[in-house]
Design an enzyme around this catalytic site. Structure first.
Site, short mmCIF file in Angstrom:
data_model
loop_
_atom_site.label_atom_id
_atom_site.label_comp_id
_atom_site.label_asym_id
_atom_site.label_seq_id
_atom_site.Cartn_x
_atom_site.Cartn_y
_atom_site.Cartn_z
N ARG A 57 -2.37 -37.68 40.96
CA ARG A 57 -1.45 -38.48 41.80
C ARG A 57 -2.11 -38.89 43.10
O ARG A 57 -1.99 -40.04 43.54
CB ARG A 57 -0.16 -37.71 42.09
N ASN A 111 4.54 -36.75 38.68
CA ASN A 111 4.39 -35.94 37.48
C ASN A 111 5.69 -35.97 36.71
O ASN A 111 6.77 -36.10 37.29
CB ASN A 111 4.06 -34.49 37.85
#
Length: 111
Positions: free
Chosen positions: A36, A54
Site C-alpha cells: 500500500r 488491504n
C-alpha cells in the site's frame, strides 16, 4: 514555456489527456510487504488520485483516477512491479470509465 504537470482537482489536463477512473484488485503476496505504501508513493509520483487498502481476502484493492496515459502506467506498475518484497500473481481492473473531474484530491491509504 513548459506547462506545469501538477494539476488541481477538477481542472482539465493541459495535454488534452482524457481523465479516467478504474478500480483494481491485486492478488498474490501483497500484504505485509509495504504494498500500500509503495502504491501510494507511485500514484502520487504519477500525479494520480485515489485510494488503496488491504482486504480480508489477502488482496489489495483500490481506485485510480487521472489522465489515461498515467493510469495505464500505474496499471502496468500494479501488474508487474509493486513493492520490492511483493509477489504479484494477477491484477484485475474493472469499472473503467471516463470522468469529467477527479473525485479525490490525493492518493490515500485506507485502513
Amino acid at each position: 514555456m513548459l506547462a506545469c504537470s501538477v494539476q488541481a482537482p477538477g481542472l482539465s489536463m493541459a495535454q488534452g489527456d482524457t481523465l479516467i477512473s478504474v478500480d483494481y484488485e491485486i492478488f498474490g503476496k501483497v500484504q505485509g510487504v509495504f504494498f500500500r505504501k509503495h502504491t501510494q508513493a507511485e500514484g502520487k509520483k504519477l500525479g494520480l488520485v485515489g485510494w488503496v487498502q488491504n482486504t480480508d481476502r489477502g488482496t489489495v484493492q483500490g481506485q485510480l483516477q487521472g489522465p489515461t496515459s498515467k493510469v495505464r502506467h500505474m496499471q502496468e506498475w500494479l501488474k508487474t512491479k509493486g513493492s520490492p518484497k511483493s509477489h504479484i500473481d494477477r491484477a484485475n481492473f474493472k469499472n473503467e470509465k471516463t470522468i469529467s473531474k477527479l473525485d479525490y484530491s490525493d492518493f490515500q491509504i485506507v485502513k
